[in-house]
Design an enzyme around this catalytic site. Structure first.
Site, PDB file in Angstrom:
ATOM      1  N   GLU A 186       3.434  -0.405   1.887  1.00 25.97           N
ATOM      2  CA  GLU A 186       4.022  -1.527   2.077  1.00 25.97           C
ATOM      3  C   GLU A 186       3.285  -2.798   1.713  1.00 25.97           C
ATOM      4  O   GLU A 186       3.472  -4.184   1.669  1.00 25.97           O
ATOM      5  CB  GLU A 186       4.814  -1.737   3.301  1.00 25.97           C
ATOM      6  CG  GLU A 186       4.007  -1.922   4.538  1.00 25.97           C
ATOM      7  CD  GLU A 186       3.085  -1.121   5.044  1.00 25.97           C
ATOM      8  OE1 GLU A 186       2.311  -1.211   6.029  1.00 25.97           O
ATOM      9  OE2 GLU A 186       3.123  -0.111   4.322  1.00 25.97           O
ATOM     10  N   CYS A 190       2.547   5.303   8.770  1.00 25.52           N
ATOM     11  CA  CYS A 190       1.233   5.055   9.554  1.00 25.52           C
ATOM     12  C   CYS A 190       1.726   5.495  11.118  1.00 25.52           C
ATOM     13  O   CYS A 190       2.033   6.587  11.283  1.00 25.52           O
ATOM     14  CB  CYS A 190       0.711   3.747   9.468  1.00 25.52           C
ATOM     15  SG  CYS A 190      -0.985   3.658  10.073  1.00 25.52           S
ATOM     16  N   HIS A 248      -0.087   3.464   4.055  1.00 26.16           N
ATOM     17  CA  HIS A 248       0.444   2.245   3.968  1.00 26.16           C
ATOM     18  C   HIS A 248       0.824   2.079   2.442  1.00 26.16           C
ATOM     19  O   HIS A 248       0.069   1.948   1.596  1.00 26.16           O
ATOM     20  CB  HIS A 248       0.022   0.971   4.225  1.00 26.16           C
ATOM     21  CG  HIS A 248      -0.305   0.959   5.805  1.00 26.16           C
ATOM     22  ND1 HIS A 248       0.558   0.413   6.730  1.00 26.16           N
ATOM     23  CD2 HIS A 248      -1.354   1.215   6.656  1.00 26.16           C
ATOM     24  CE1 HIS A 248       0.060   0.656   8.031  1.00 26.16           C
ATOM     25  NE2 HIS A 248      -1.269   0.976   7.883  1.00 26.16           N
TER      26      HIS A 248
END
Length: 221
Positions: free
Chosen positions: A171, A82, A169
């Site tokens: 994660e 990001c 994202h």
């Protein structure tokens, strides 16, 4: 890390389980970026609520751009998530600017033909479920390769030499989403959607981390 709410999440979970040492630099807390890059096999730069061009307000952004330039020049692998992807783009001399549409929530991105051949996305299907939260986008750096795209925001993942940038994202965990949305009415919806996707989403994340580690190993051997 650029912000206490945007930690490495499942990336760190995976690396620790693999017995890989992780050293975290909390830039928002004025921790100092490492100088001895030969001590590290890779660098991961995370997300954050600021914009890359707000270095007057967040001086560590300027320091990080210089650090990323040095890191890439020395051949150390870099992965940006990001804001981290936008930082890599800026370090490569590409522009970062407001996107035509802010993206918040679950969506899909699509691998390009180049992305399908790249080692980072080995074993992936053409369509990836991802979580988005960004209002900026970036130009593809000169000499960079577009790996994933979408109709809303065309530049979703790229490779430039020894650096990978992911606008989305990978994660996030249920706890991270809960922390991000807090008491917002959107929290329940985001978590319900993750519950539906969780098995496949986490498998996809682990595959990407495994592939990244393999790229790192190939780079340092």
């Amino acid at each position: 890390m650029h912000d206490p709410s945007e930690g490495p999440g499942s990336i760190e979970d995976y690396l620790v389980l693999q017995g890989i040492d992780v050293f975290t630099v909390r830039l928002y807390a004025r921790e100092v970026l490492p100088q001895a890059l030969h001590d590290y096999d890779a660098v991961v730069t995370m997300g954050g609520p600021m914009n890359v061009y707000e270095d007057g307000k967040y001086p560590f952004l300027r320091d990080e751009v210089n650090f990323l330039k040095k890191t890439m020049d020395r051949g150390v692998l870099v992965l940006g998530i990001c804001l981290g992807a936008q930082m890599i783009a800026r370090a490569c001399g590409a522009s970062v600017f407001k996107a035509s549409q802010k993206e918040v929530g679950w969506s899909e991105v699509f691998l390009t033909d180049t992305g399908k051949e790249d080692m980072l996305f080995r074993g992936f299907s053409e369509t990836l479920p991802v979580f988005q939260w960004h209002e900026d986008t970036f130009e593809l750096p000169v000499g960079g390769h577009l790996l994933a795209t979408s109709a809303v925001c065309p530049n979703q993942a790229f490779r430039y030499s020894n650096a990978y940038g992911l606008q989305f994202h990978v994660e996030v965990t249920p706890q991270i989403l809960s922390d991000w949305f807090g008491l917002s009415p959107e929290e329940a919806k985001m978590l319900r959607h993750m519950e539906k996707l969780e098995v496949d989403f986490m498998r996809q994340a682990r595959t990407l981390y495994s592939n990244f580690v393999d790229v790192v190993k190939a780079n340092v051997l």
